[in-house]
Write an enzyme that holds these catalytic residues in place. Structure first.
Site, PDB file in Angstrom:
ATOM      1  N   LYS A  60    -124.014 -43.090-114.326  1.00 41.37           N
ATOM      2  CA  LYS A  60    -123.459 -43.487-115.631  1.00 41.37           C
ATOM      3  C   LYS A  60    -124.377 -43.154-116.810  1.00 41.37           C
ATOM      4  O   LYS A  60    -123.897 -42.844-117.894  1.00 41.37           O
ATOM      5  CB  LYS A  60    -123.146 -44.985-115.640  1.00 41.37           C
ATOM      6  CG  LYS A  60    -121.932 -45.362-114.792  1.00 41.37           C
ATOM      7  CD  LYS A  60    -121.614 -46.837-114.954  1.00 41.37           C
ATOM      8  CE  LYS A  60    -120.435 -47.256-114.116  1.00 41.37           C
ATOM      9  NZ  LYS A  60    -120.019 -48.640-114.421  1.00 41.37           N
ATOM     10  N   ASP A 112    -115.693 -50.278-119.422  1.00 45.07           N
ATOM     11  CA  ASP A 112    -116.087 -51.508-118.722  1.00 45.07           C
ATOM     12  C   ASP A 112    -115.911 -52.755-119.591  1.00 45.07           C
ATOM     13  O   ASP A 112    -115.477 -53.806-119.105  1.00 45.07           O
ATOM     14  CB  ASP A 112    -117.537 -51.411-118.239  1.00 45.07           C
ATOM     15  CG  ASP A 112    -117.673 -50.539-116.994  1.00 45.07           C
ATOM     16  OD1 ASP A 112    -116.695 -50.413-116.240  1.00 45.07           O
ATOM     17  OD2 ASP A 112    -118.763 -49.981-116.786  1.00 45.07           O
TER      18      ASP A 112
END
Ligand code: ATR
Length: 278
Positions: A71, A107
């Site tokens: 990420k 997220d």
């Protein structure tokens, strides 16, 4: 599954990636909407991340999800990164557009949408939140809470410096709390979030006494294996509303699916059951 010459392709890059529930989740939506599309697991070693990403772009993929440990690398590899991903310092959703690599992070969106769906009575402005943890997941949670209007976010972490860094990055509505003092401010906490890996199957237990937490406070966990973590079980027994972490995973997948395949998918009880039945 019958593919055509025009099949839209997407996937998830991780190392390892075999444990990822994303192919099953995205595959459910592809089938549900009858799309000519496929979403595949893509195990990519960190050494090969950038070249693999470029290859997917060149192969005509619509986009990819990015999971552990890529990420942060994805943040640097994108041609353009949106404001939320920059703020969270991680990219989990990539779209290829006209040869460009565009990075985003869903997220925080997933975390908030889960609370909105599962605890619609929760009022972000009702009082402070306590976030346990200061890793990548906690960063997304803190971003989400500030976006939703939580007046103060306290961050307790075993490594205090990481909590301080996170609080500094997100400004004066955030405060770092030493791990040993994590129960100190519970009396006016209206949302308690476990954003550590504690309580996950195979990990150490999360030790926290929540006796001082108001009964009206909401308690949620980003851990979803087990679905009902010991924290959620204790909170439920105390009469608190609890929200499990599976919904965050399901909701964070929505923006990518819509961007790649052109259909807005829904998180339904049937989807939850399907993903759990793996
Ligand atoms: P993620 O990106 O998924 O959040 P991470 O960056 O490894 O993963 O963060 C894991 C979190 O769980 C951290 O907040 C970590 O605390 P440290 O910053 O002190 O490492 C927390 N954590 C993991 N094991 C822990 C333990 N045994 N006790 C307390 N906190 C723990």
């Amino acid at each position: 599954m019958i593919l055509s010459g025009k099949t839209k392709l997407a996937g998830v890059m991780g190392w390892p990636v075999a444990h990822s529930r994303s192919p099953r989740l995205q595959g459910y939506w592809i089938e549900h909407h009858g799309l000519d599309a496929a979403y595949v697991p893509l195990p990519v070693h960190p050494d090969n991340f950038k070249s693999a990403l470029h290859a997917l772009r060149d192969l005509g993929f619509r986009g990819v999800n990015i999971t552990v440990p890529h990420k942060e690398a994805a943040l640097a590899a994108c041609d353009d990164v949106d404001a939320q991903a920059r703020r969270i310092a991680a990219v989990n959703t990539i779209t290829f557009q006209d040869g460009r690599i565009l990075g985003g992070n869903s997220d925080a969106f997933g975390f908030l949408e889960n609370l909105r769906q599962e605890a619609p009575q929760w009022k972000p402005g009702a009082g402070p939140a306590l976030v346990l943890g200061a890793g990548g997941a906690a960063r997304a949670v803190v971003a989400a809470l500030l976006d939703s209007g939580v007046p103060q976010v306290r961050i307790a972490n075993r490594t205090l410096e990481r909590a301080q860094q996170l609080a500094n990055d997100f400004g004066p509505s955030c405060a770092a709390v030493p791990w040993g003092d994590r129960t100190g401010g519970l009396a006016d906490t209206m949302l308690l979030v476990n954003a550590t890996s504690l309580g996950m199957t195979g990990q150490a237990a999360l030790e926290i006494n929540i006796d001082a937490l108001p009964p009206a406070a909401l308690v949620t966990d980003i851990v979803y294996t087990p679905l009902e973590t010991p924290l959620l079980a204790v909170a439920r027994a105390c009469g608190n509303t609890v929200v499990d972490g599976l919904g965050m995973l399901l909701h964070q997948a929505r923006p990518g699916f819509e961007a790649w395949f052109g259909v807005a998918p829904a998180v339904t009880p049937a989807l939850r059951q399907f993903v759990l039945a793996e």
